[in-house]
Enzyme design. Structure first.
Site, short mmCIF file in Angstrom:
data_model
loop_
_atom_site.label_atom_id
_atom_site.label_comp_id
_atom_site.label_asym_id
_atom_site.label_seq_id
_atom_site.Cartn_x
_atom_site.Cartn_y
_atom_site.Cartn_z
N CYS A 111 0.80 -1.22 0.00
CA CYS A 111 0.00 0.00 0.00
C CYS A 111 0.84 1.27 0.00
O CYS A 111 0.32 2.36 -0.28
CB CYS A 111 -0.94 0.00 1.20
SG CYS A 111 -2.11 -1.38 1.21
N HIS A 247 -3.05 7.29 2.35
CA HIS A 247 -3.52 5.99 1.87
C HIS A 247 -4.91 5.73 2.43
O HIS A 247 -5.15 5.89 3.63
CB HIS A 247 -2.55 4.90 2.30
CG HIS A 247 -3.09 3.52 2.10
ND1 HIS A 247 -3.65 3.09 0.92
CD2 HIS A 247 -3.16 2.45 2.96
CE1 HIS A 247 -4.04 1.83 1.04
NE2 HIS A 247 -3.76 1.43 2.27
N ASN A 277 -10.05 0.07 -0.10
CA ASN A 277 -8.58 0.12 -0.08
C ASN A 277 -8.07 -0.46 -1.39
O ASN A 277 -8.15 -1.66 -1.62
CB ASN A 277 -8.08 -0.70 1.12
CG ASN A 277 -6.57 -0.71 1.25
OD1 ASN A 277 -5.84 -0.35 0.32
ND2 ASN A 277 -6.09 -1.15 2.40
#
Length: 320
Positions: A111, A247, A277
């Site tokens: 990520c 993020h 996500n």
């Protein structure tokens, strides 16, 4: 001389899976997911794959930058869900955008991948090894999760985001990257087992495993620490930053970071309610949305920050 983002783009699949859709086969509900994560929907790939999404986002970023694809010297693809082991995703993106001269490689920091890629592009430009770089984060996270596992599958979506960066007099002011492999098992996804004449490994779990509580504790501590360190390095106050583009993992994590930095939540844009996500794609997707809706003004100070498997973390301070 530093590095400035001169163009952005993103792409997400058309197919949408809502929380209510998940509740049809999982012990969950729209209210339960929204309360714990802030996620309402996610876009799920139905056949394009990581490379095709990356190429579409890249084409849009190049168009937004107003340059020819042939001007790009380096392509960095941040992904942990490449379609093939080789050739690398970046080289396949190169083919699709019509470039035949750039160096190409993939980077896997989960990520945090786009942040790692952006900071790496900055290093290339600062050392005069490249003038124009394409950084793209693209993920097909839907292929890594067990869709019967409520603890992971509700969180993730698919998509790609890209940025074209080039040498300029203003832009990136400070960067930070870090990792702690001692805690790698907190978020993990096994590779395929080795099979050869001399070795045979037992089948592995093909899906992601995650300790959600440990990830949360890591993120709410490490992200504000990293941003504070970044701002201190640049001599910039938290109140001087117009946008904190984090993020998009969990709304509660973002709210906790804002609280610890003593910065109003309105400076932390959120789109995870729509996309979930998307790992390495989350920061550039949000960045492109802000760019295209006019929220980013020339001269704004912006912080980009990511965290994820590895464990990895990173942040970038720039003037837009």
């Amino acid at each position: 001389m530093t590095t400035r983002i001169i163009g952005t783009g993103h792409f997400v699949p058309e197919h949408i899976v809502t929380n209510d859709d998940l509740a049809q086969f999982l012990d969950t509900s729209d209210e339960w997911i929204k309360e714990r994560t802030g996620i309402r929907r996610r876009h799920i790939d139905t056949g394009m794959g990581t490379t095709a999404m990356a190429a579409e986002a890249s084409k849009r970023a190049i168009e937004n930058a107003g340059i020819s694809p042939k001007e790009i010297d380096l392509i960095i693809a941040a992904t942990s869900t490449a379609d093939e082991i080789f050739p690398n995703t970046a080289a396949m993106v190169q083919r699709e955008i019509g470039n035949d001269r750039a160096a190409c490689y993939d980077l896997n920091a989960a990520c945090t991948g786009f942040i790692y890629g952006l900071n790496t592009a900055h290093a290339f430009i600062s050392s005069h090894m490249a003038k124009t770089v394409l950084v793209v984060g693209s993920e097909t996270m839907s292929r890594t999760v067990d869709w019967e596992d409520r603890s992971t599958c509700i969180l993730f979506g698919d998509g790609a985001g890209a940025a074209v960066v080039a040498a300029d007099d203003a832009g990136i002011e400070a960067v930070i990257m870090g990792s702690d492999g001692r805690k790698g098992e907190i978020i993990a996804c096994d590779g395929r087992p080795a099979q050869s004449r001399w070795m045979s490994q037992a089948p592995r779990n093909p899906y992601m495993v995650m300790n959600g509580q440990e990830v949360f504790k890591f993120a709410v501590k490490k992200v504000p620490e990293t941003i504070a360190q970044l701002l201190s390095q640049a001599g910039v106050g938290a109140e001087e930053v117009r946008h904190y583009i984090l993020h998009q993992a969990n709304e509660r994590i973002i709210a906790s970071v804002a609280k610890r930095l003593h910065v109003p939540m309105e400076r932390f844009p959120i789109n995870l309610d729509e996309y979930g996500n998307t790992s390495a794609a989350s920061v550039p997707i949000l960045l492109d949305e802000l760019n295209r809706n006019g929220a980013l003004k020339r001269g704004d100070r912006v912080v980009l920050a990511g965290f994820g498997a590895g464990l990895t973390w990173g942040a970038t301070l720039m003037t837009w």
